[in-house]
Design an enzyme around this catalytic site. Structure first.
Site, PDB file in Angstrom:
ATOM      1  N   CYS A 120       1.039  -1.066  -0.359  1.00 15.73           N
ATOM      2  CA  CYS A 120       0.045  -0.380   0.028  1.00 15.73           C
ATOM      3  C   CYS A 120       0.630   0.972  -0.211  1.00 15.73           C
ATOM      4  CB  CYS A 120      -0.675   0.331   0.922  1.00 15.73           C
ATOM      5  SG  CYS A 120      -1.723   1.317   1.149  1.00 15.73           S
ATOM      6  N   GLU A 163      -5.665  -3.820  -4.113  1.00 11.87           N
ATOM      7  CA  GLU A 163      -5.310  -2.373  -3.655  1.00 11.87           C
ATOM      8  C   GLU A 163      -6.416  -2.144  -5.276  1.00 11.87           C
ATOM      9  OE1 GLU A 163      -5.117   0.561  -2.839  1.00 11.87           O
ATOM     10  OE2 GLU A 163      -3.697  -0.372  -0.936  1.00 11.87           O
TER      11      GLU A 163
END
Length: 548
Positions: free
Chosen positions: A148, A221
């Site tokens: 991330c 993601e």
């Protein structure tokens, strides 16, 4: 853009380098492209920020669990620092939302992608997924969190490069946050922590498991961006074309475009190896091989000297001796001169008979040892799957179509339409002569135009060309979309002012779609990887591994 990393720099950079496909899928995601273009609807961005804030709370809690599973005091201090960084990020979220006059976001429900990502972090942190095989550790938790940070630093920096000149960008604060040196420092900090926590790991199964955690986080993601509601978009490019009205043709160069290197040195080395093993004919043993190698070296040296001479004579202005990119009217003339040079070089190769004595089997075996560029096989396999209807072909100045076929077969790439040269054989042994089909940029242009002309009488054709060198330039310009793979200094010298990153093309398409802006003409667009080509043309792969 280049996601390459040096070897032996720790697991963090190794894992990131292995996720190029997911990184580019995120960068070229319609949500990120619309954000970069400044056309993302305000309400969509607000909903995204609310989802992200919810996720960041889970992210902060995962740091807390990571602290509780390590006895390393230095690691605890770093995790505590990273936890404070998350709180600062949450504060920035609030600031951005206030600047957009967002309504109260507390009355929202996390969507499925947000929930899946949060559940993944919790499962990793508590050992309720496959982590229990190895015991829940801080290394596993940090591995699941690192993507991330690195991905958002990557996205922020890429967006900053392409939109920093845009006045009054509605999402400039978001871009500034994730492109800032402070966020890069935080991303580097968690990567260094990951390397520290995994420094003593030697078990290949545990390292493979950590890599699977990293990949799953990257895929989550991509899913997170995919869950944001959007209006009409123009990426992925091929999936947004009208059908069946448009016919799509994708042509590609071969040497150094599909492959990691040129085929000429491979075939040259093969002739020397063959000569070394020979017991008769043209050469015998080591002495014959040495003579043949010298002949090749002389040919290569002459080629390079004359190539540089043609380039300099065409690019250097006579009045002041400075190097200048060619004007449009001089480009065709220059490439005619380059074509004459290429034809003479091939004639010298034939005259020297340096390609004589190769067997079909040895050429095929050499082809099977030539690696394709990373992502090339994945891209063409997706085209072959019928995900979109695209005709593909190869246009190559390679001396041997047999060699090309062997390389593609080894990579499980099926492109039946291959336009290239071929060696002349007597029986199954080459004579040294070449059947010349595609020698020059002009030949490639002729074949490409012929392909288009054969299709256009029946329907509209969208043409795409992927190449890497000067011999590809006329096709790159002629195509509706020309993509340059790699970093050719010669191409930059000749056509540099009209070369731009492919991500800029994505932004311009989005702005034209939403604001009616006219697209610039005559440009070709640069990429560093086939995964970038895939992301722009096709979007995220359907068969991505998702969750543990």
């Amino acid at each position: 853009m280049n996601l390459s990393t040096q070897a032996n720099t720790g697991l963090a950079k190794s894992f990131w380098a292995s996720c190029k496909r997911e990184a580019y899928a995120s960068l070229y995601h319609p949500f990120v492209v619309a954000l970069a273009a400044g056309t993302l609807p305000k309400q969509t961005f607000q909903r995204y920020m609310a989802q992200d804030a919810y996720f960041l709370e889970a992210f902060k809690n995962a740091y807390q669990l990571a602290m509780e599973t390590t006895t390393d005091e230095e690691a605890k201090a770093i995790i505590e620092s990273l936890q404070r960084d998350v709180q600062e990020e949450l504060n920035l979220h609030s600031s951005i939302m206030q600047s957009l006059d967002a309504t109260d976001q507390n009355c929202f429900e996390p969507n499925m992608a947000t929930t899946a990502y949060c559940d993944f972090l919790l499962a990793t942190a508590t050992g309720s997924n496959e982590a229990q095989k190895f015991g829940s550790t801080s290394a596993q938790i940090i591995t699941a969190m690192t993507p991330c940070m690195r991905l958002y630093a990557f996205l922020g920096q890429e967006l900053k490069k392409h939109v920093d000149h845009v006045a009054d960008h509605p999402y400039q604060e978001w871009i500034d946050t994730y492109s800032a040196a402070e966020f890069e420092a935080a991303a580097s900090k968690i990567e260094q922590l990951l390397d520290k926590l995994t420094a003593t790991l030697t078990g290949k199964h545990e390292i493979a498991f950590l890599e699977s955690l990293y990949l799953q986080a990257m895929n989550l993601e991509v899913d997170f961006f995919g869950a944001q509601l959007l209006g009409p978009v123009l990426v992925p490019f091929l999936k947004c074309q009208p059908a069946p009205e448009s016919y799509i043709l994708l042509a590609s160069d071969f040497d150094s475009t599909c492959t990691i290197s040129d085929s000429c040195p491979i075939l040259a080395d093969l002739t020397v190896q063959t000569a070394r093993k020979s017991h008769g004919g043209r050469s015998v043993g080591e002495s014959g091989a040495s003579l043949l190698k010298k002949r090749w070296d002389d040919l290569v040296m002459q080629y390079m000297d004359e190539y540089e001479d043609v380039l300099k004579r065409s690019l250097v202005k006579k009045d002041n001796g400075s190097v200048n990119a060619l004007s449009a009217e001089n480009l065709q003339e220059f490439l005619k001169e380059m074509s004459n040079f290429e034809q003479k070089a091939n004639a010298r190769v034939e005259e020297a008979a340096v390609l004589k004595g190769l067997s079909l089997a040895s050429i095929q075996e050499a082809g099977k040892s030539m690696p394709l560029r990373e992502g090339c096989s994945d891209f063409f396999k997706r085209l072959e799957s019928g995900e979109v209807l695209v005709d593909t072909c190869i246009l190559s100045v390679c001396w041997s179509k047999t060699f090309i076929e062997a390389v593609l077969e080894k990579g499980e790439v099926r492109i039946p339409n291959i336009n290239a040269n071929e060696l002349v054989f007597e029986g199954r042994i080459s004579t040294g002569a070449i059947i010349k089909n595609v020698e020059t940029a002009l030949d490639k242009q002729r074949h490409f135009v012929q392909l288009l002309d054969n299709l256009k009488p029946t329907q509209d054709v969208l043409s795409i060309y992927v190449g890497d060198s000067l011999t590809d330039l006329l096709c790159l310009i002629r195509a509706d979309l020309g993509i340059v793979l790699g970093d050719s200094s010669a191409l930059k010298q000749v056509y540099g002012p009209k070369m731009a990153p492919l991500f800029m093309k994505a932004i311009l398409l989005e702005q034209a779609n939403m604001r009616g802006r006219q697209q610039p003409t005559g440009y070709v667009f640069t990429v560093s990887s086939w995964y970038e080509v895939e992301a722009f043309l096709l979007g995220p792969a359907r068969n991505r591994p998702l969750y543990i």
